[in-house]
Design a protein around this motif. Structure first.
Motif, PDB file in Angstrom:
ATOM      1  N   TYR A  59      21.843  47.237  34.771  1.00  0.00           N
ATOM      2  CA  TYR A  59      20.491  47.045  34.070  1.00  0.00           C
ATOM      3  C   TYR A  59      19.246  47.762  34.743  1.00  0.00           C
ATOM      4  O   TYR A  59      19.099  47.541  35.900  1.00  0.00           O
ATOM      5  CB  TYR A  59      20.242  45.624  33.984  1.00  0.00           C
ATOM      6  N   MET A  66      11.669  41.615  33.067  1.00  0.00           N
ATOM      7  CA  MET A  66      13.155  41.427  32.794  1.00  0.00           C
ATOM      8  C   MET A  66      13.581  39.953  32.089  1.00  0.00           C
ATOM      9  O   MET A  66      13.149  39.118  32.723  1.00  0.00           O
ATOM     10  CB  MET A  66      14.135  41.531  33.944  1.00  0.00           C
ATOM     11  N   HIS A  70      19.029  38.455  30.287  1.00  0.00           N
ATOM     12  CA  HIS A  70      19.517  39.793  30.934  1.00  0.00           C
ATOM     13  C   HIS A  70      19.844  39.632  32.276  1.00  0.00           C
ATOM     14  O   HIS A  70      20.831  39.880  32.733  1.00  0.00           O
ATOM     15  CB  HIS A  70      18.722  40.943  30.723  1.00  0.00           C
ATOM     16  N   TRP A  73      23.066  37.581  32.441  1.00  0.00           N
ATOM     17  CA  TRP A  73      24.213  38.268  32.134  1.00  0.00           C
ATOM     18  C   TRP A  73      24.781  39.078  33.257  1.00  0.00           C
ATOM     19  O   TRP A  73      25.924  39.192  33.547  1.00  0.00           O
ATOM     20  CB  TRP A  73      23.748  39.142  30.896  1.00  0.00           C
ATOM     21  N   LEU A  74      23.637  39.641  33.964  1.00  0.00           N
ATOM     22  CA  LEU A  74      24.044  40.784  35.219  1.00  0.00           C
ATOM     23  C   LEU A  74      24.951  39.835  36.114  1.00  0.00           C
ATOM     24  O   LEU A  74      25.800  40.250  36.845  1.00  0.00           O
ATOM     25  CB  LEU A  74      22.920  41.450  35.336  1.00  0.00           C
ATOM     26  N   TYR A 119      20.262  44.847  39.601  1.00  0.00           N
ATOM     27  CA  TYR A 119      21.657  45.255  40.005  1.00  0.00           C
ATOM     28  C   TYR A 119      21.635  45.427  41.527  1.00  0.00           C
ATOM     29  O   TYR A 119      22.868  44.838  41.977  1.00  0.00           O
ATOM     30  CB  TYR A 119      21.604  46.872  39.549  1.00  0.00           C
ATOM     31  N   THR A 159      26.049  53.088  28.633  1.00  0.00           N
ATOM     32  CA  THR A 159      25.726  51.874  28.193  1.00  0.00           C
ATOM     33  C   THR A 159      24.320  51.756  27.734  1.00  0.00           C
ATOM     34  O   THR A 159      23.538  52.143  28.432  1.00  0.00           O
ATOM     35  CB  THR A 159      26.255  50.622  29.151  1.00  0.00           C
ATOM     36  N   ASN A 160      23.963  50.702  26.806  1.00  0.00           N
ATOM     37  CA  ASN A 160      22.832  50.456  26.378  1.00  0.00           C
ATOM     38  C   ASN A 160      21.929  49.842  27.484  1.00  0.00           C
ATOM     39  O   ASN A 160      20.624  49.992  27.362  1.00  0.00           O
ATOM     40  CB  ASN A 160      22.783  49.467  25.286  1.00  0.00           C
ATOM     41  N   SER A 161      22.307  49.213  28.548  1.00  0.00           N
ATOM     42  CA  SER A 161      21.305  48.628  29.661  1.00  0.00           C
ATOM     43  C   SER A 161      21.042  49.572  30.444  1.00  0.00           C
ATOM     44  O   SER A 161      20.181  48.865  31.394  1.00  0.00           O
ATOM     45  CB  SER A 161      22.297  47.185  29.853  1.00  0.00           C
ATOM     46  N   CYS A 163      19.166  53.012  31.718  1.00  0.00           N
ATOM     47  CA  CYS A 163      18.423  54.368  31.287  1.00  0.00           C
ATOM     48  C   CYS A 163      18.261  55.089  32.550  1.00  0.00           C
ATOM     49  O   CYS A 163      17.538  54.747  33.316  1.00  0.00           O
ATOM     50  CB  CYS A 163      16.991  53.989  30.642  1.00  0.00           C
TER      51      CYS A 163
END
Length: 205
Positions: A59, A66, A70, A73-74, A119, A159-161, A163
């Motif tokens: 992420y 944040m 999220h 989830w991570l 992360y 993935t969408n998370s 960038c």
């Protein structure tokens, strides 16, 4: 292991065509069904000698902004699911006389990167969890180690998370990461490579 049921089925077929017995299960590591699904899989009669925890996510974004969901989830995917897998497999590994647990980590466990704080935190915790497992299970003949990787050209980057604008051509190919896992898995039971760090020649991206 595979990212989806289709790829998992394809891999299983390839291995069965080589004369291997293969048992598969599609498990959402972000769900509450991990323990139940793993116990069902382990109940089919195959005893693992090597357990590889490679699933994970990333992420990118400021820690200050944040959202809690999220973050949770991570943590679930990168850390808690590894703990759940460990608890599911440890009884059968003890009964069988030992085994090897390989947890795939990242150099982000040891170096902070802006916008990658969540992360980095999960991977640092994963390294500590692995060392604790190794110490607690040593007398049971169970070894635990980490494969610490620099940037790998994997589907994670799409993935969408995440960038990022890293040059994926400079990353480690998936095949090199897989070869490192095989190397760790083939270590004799009398020794353990506690951590193997593999980085792109260009260094951290």
């Amino acid at each position: 292991m595979a990212r989806n049921s289709h790829d998992l089925g394809k891999l299983a077929l390839e291995l069965r065509n080589l004369g291997r017995r293969v048992e598969t299960a599609s498990i959402d590591l972000a769900s509450n069904e991990i323990t139940t699904s793993l116990k069902e899989l382990l109940g089919r009669g195959l005893i693992p000698s090597v357990v590889i925890n490679n699933a994970g996510a990333a992420y990118t974004g400021s820690l200050a902004e944040m959202e809690l969901e999220h973050w949770q989830w991570l943590l679930q995917l990168n850390l808690t699911s590894v703990f759940q897998v460990f608890q599911a497999v440890i009884p059968i590994l003890r009964i069988s006389g030992g085994g090897l647990i390989i947890n795939v980590s990242s150099h982000a466990a040891r170096k902070a990167f802006p916008e990658w704080g969540a992360y980095c935190t999960t991977k640092a915790a994963l390294e500590s969890l692995t060392r604790c497992i190794a110490e607690e299970e040593r007398t049971n003949g169970i070894r635990a180690c980490t494969l610490t990787l620099g940037a790998v050209d994997s589907p994670l980057w799409g993935t969408n998370s995440v960038c990022s604008n890293f040059d994926r051509r400079a990353m480690l190919p998936l095949e090199q990461a897989a070869a490192a896992l095989v190397y760790l898995a083939q270590q004799p039971s009398t020794q353990v490579v506690e951590d193997l760090t593999l980085m792109p020649a260009t260094g951290a991206l």
